[in-house]
Design an enzyme around this catalytic site. Sequence first.
Site, mmCIF file in Angstrom:
data_model
loop_
_atom_site.group_PDB
_atom_site.id
_atom_site.type_symbol
_atom_site.label_atom_id
_atom_site.label_comp_id
_atom_site.label_asym_id
_atom_site.label_seq_id
_atom_site.Cartn_x
_atom_site.Cartn_y
_atom_site.Cartn_z
ATOM 1 C CG ASN A 23 -2.110 -1.000 0.947
ATOM 2 O OD1 ASN A 23 -2.267 -1.512 -0.160
ATOM 3 N ND2 ASN A 23 -2.879 -1.288 1.977
ATOM 4 C CG ASP A 308 -5.885 -2.810 5.529
ATOM 5 O OD1 ASP A 308 -7.106 -2.864 5.280
ATOM 6 O OD2 ASP A 308 -5.090 -2.113 4.852
HETATM 7 C C1 EPZ Z 1 -6.486 2.195 1.749
HETATM 8 O O1 EPZ Z 1 -7.677 2.178 0.973
HETATM 9 C C2 EPZ Z 1 -5.908 0.803 1.655
HETATM 10 N N1 EPZ Z 1 -5.664 0.475 0.257
HETATM 11 C C3 EPZ Z 1 -6.859 -0.200 2.274
HETATM 12 O O2 EPZ Z 1 -6.207 -1.454 2.298
HETATM 13 C C4 EPZ Z 1 -7.165 0.214 3.718
HETATM 14 O O3 EPZ Z 1 -8.133 -0.668 4.242
HETATM 15 C C5 EPZ Z 1 -7.691 1.634 3.760
HETATM 16 O O4 EPZ Z 1 -6.745 2.535 3.108
HETATM 17 C C6 EPZ Z 1 -7.915 2.160 5.170
HETATM 18 O O5 EPZ Z 1 -6.717 2.135 5.875
HETATM 19 C C7 EPZ Z 1 -4.576 0.922 -0.343
HETATM 20 O O6 EPZ Z 1 -3.734 1.609 0.230
HETATM 21 C C8 EPZ Z 1 -4.374 0.514 -1.761
HETATM 22 P P1 EPZ Z 1 -9.559 5.256 2.522
HETATM 23 P P2 EPZ Z 1 -8.398 3.536 0.590
HETATM 24 O O7 EPZ Z 1 -9.827 6.184 1.399
HETATM 25 O O8 EPZ Z 1 -7.374 4.585 0.368
HETATM 26 C C9 EPZ Z 1 -14.136 6.480 3.052
HETATM 27 C C10 EPZ Z 1 -5.925 -3.746 1.877
HETATM 28 O O9 EPZ Z 1 -6.469 -4.756 2.378
HETATM 29 N N2 EPZ Z 1 -13.974 7.278 1.824
HETATM 30 O O10 EPZ Z 1 -8.585 5.663 3.563
HETATM 31 O O11 EPZ Z 1 -9.363 3.249 -0.495
HETATM 32 C C11 EPZ Z 1 -14.036 5.003 2.794
HETATM 33 O O12 EPZ Z 1 -15.256 4.465 2.316
HETATM 34 C C12 EPZ Z 1 -6.759 -2.539 1.501
HETATM 35 O O13 EPZ Z 1 -4.707 -3.677 1.638
HETATM 36 C C13 EPZ Z 1 -15.003 8.106 1.429
HETATM 37 O O14 EPZ Z 1 -16.046 8.192 2.057
HETATM 38 O O15 EPZ Z 1 -9.174 3.834 1.934
HETATM 39 C C14 EPZ Z 1 -13.623 4.465 4.142
HETATM 40 O O16 EPZ Z 1 -14.745 4.376 4.980
HETATM 41 C C15 EPZ Z 1 -8.210 -2.775 1.610
HETATM 42 N N3 EPZ Z 1 -14.852 8.837 0.283
HETATM 43 C C16 EPZ Z 1 -12.727 5.575 4.676
HETATM 44 O O17 EPZ Z 1 -13.050 6.751 3.911
HETATM 45 C C17 EPZ Z 1 -13.704 8.796 -0.457
HETATM 46 O O18 EPZ Z 1 -13.609 9.498 -1.468
HETATM 47 C C18 EPZ Z 1 -11.239 5.318 4.537
HETATM 48 O O19 EPZ Z 1 -10.942 4.909 3.212
HETATM 49 C C19 EPZ Z 1 -12.653 7.955 -0.037
HETATM 50 C C20 EPZ Z 1 -12.813 7.198 1.115
#
Ligand code: EPZ
Length: 430
Positions: A23, A308
């Site tokens: 990540n 995670d």
């Molecule tokens: C990153 O995803 C990781 N993926 C995820 O790991 C990890 O679970 C997640 O961060 C949280 O730590 C990568 O780095 C590739 P977020 P990301 O945007 O960036 C909400 C794994 O298993 N949100 O921090 O997509 C979202 O729905 C993966 O390796 C919005 O509402 O996560 C969530 O509830 C799975 N609107 C929260 O924010 C947006 O535009 C955090 O998501 C973006 C996100």
Amino acid sequence: MERIIIQGGRRLEGRVSVSGSKNATLPLMAAALLADSPSVITNVPELRDIQTMADVLRSLGAAVSFSANTLTIDPAGFANTEAPYDIVRKMRASIYVMGPMLGRLHRAKVSLPGGCAIGPRPIDLHLKGFEALGARIQLEHGYVIANAESLRGADFNLLGASGSSVGATCNVLMAAVMAEGESVIHGAACEPDVVELIHFLSRMGASIEGAGTSTLRIAGGKALHGVEHRVIADRIEAGTFMTAAAITRSCIVIENAPLHHMEATTAKLAEIGVAIEPADGGVAVRGDTGNFRPTSITTGVYPGFATDMQAQFMALLATVPGTSIIRETIYVDRFMHAAELNRMGANIRVLSGVATVEGVERLSGAPVMASDLRASAALVIAGLAAEGTTIVNRIYHIDRGYEHIERKLRAVGAAIARVSDAEPEPQLPE
Ligand code: EPZ
């Protein structure tokens, strides 16, 4: 179709080494597009998601080579403003190319990522940031299209209902370093992956203050050059090996664990009764203390307990006598593994984002189905502790995020093997 077969109940012993972080690598790959010369990224794990991101960059015109854990990315040919559905659908993190496309080419057409097994994952915060920097956004035929004659620095907040977003912070930051003038991003994510991107961009020539805090100040518009960079170790892989030692009541030595990024994980393990001690060349994780206690966990943004690691702790707590509570606040539906663990004899009830785990004396091996990357890891470590044989199906999920997992676990004494048959594997998005 490939499966992992585990003969459970063995004690683990020996040493295992943690790979570079998936990540953390993915945003760096996209950021390499911002430079006017090639970048070399080392300590990159050999994983399906890294290959997918390499394909995304190639589809945009960059030249990418990958061997011996080293990626070379030459952005000279980066000119294509469309990231197509066929590649983007394989991995949500493909959206990371949107910031660099907008920043350098002033246009980005990227297939909108769809739903996934851990719940709805909107990109509204990414788009909010791009709009603040002056982009116009349209959604058309499953694509998100952003246009900007020029990007200009702005002051805006990226905080969402679940807290800060790693993906939105990284993506918008990559556009902001190209925007003319100063930007201030409030509500930025503080995860080590974001800090790693800031280090990478800074070494390329960007000016960013506030790494590791929720306010980032960017003096944009500087020309960026390629750099050589070694990726940080994977805190989630390290934590997964720790839970493997704990669930099997074994002691293993973990090399390269980034303990300074893992305080919430190690604190919970200590609370449960796992001893974590310095050892020659690494850290000894002792699950053989003979005195485990239940606990309660609430996932949160960094430095809180990582979502995670939630599935792996659920597997561990399923074997700890007493009642444990797990609250998932980042992805409230990220509990698909609970039902599979129950098939292995666990006693877990899930209601409205909260799992109640009643520890059982032992798990029993069973055929189970992996639903996503971390769920796969949880099922594998449950299989290590279970009596008899566990077969984890849909194992392609694990290849997205764990480098050589069965080889590494075999080296510490696990009876684990991968088998394949002729049936083609369905590709599910994550
Ligand atoms: C990153 O995803 C990781 N993926 C995820 O790991 C990890 O679970 C997640 O961060 C949280 O730590 C990568 O780095 C590739 P977020 P990301 O945007 O960036 C909400 C794994 O298993 N949100 O921090 O997509 C979202 O729905 C993966 O390796 C919005 O509402 O996560 C969530 O509830 C799975 N609107 C929260 O924010 C947006 O535009 C955090 O998501 C973006 C996100």
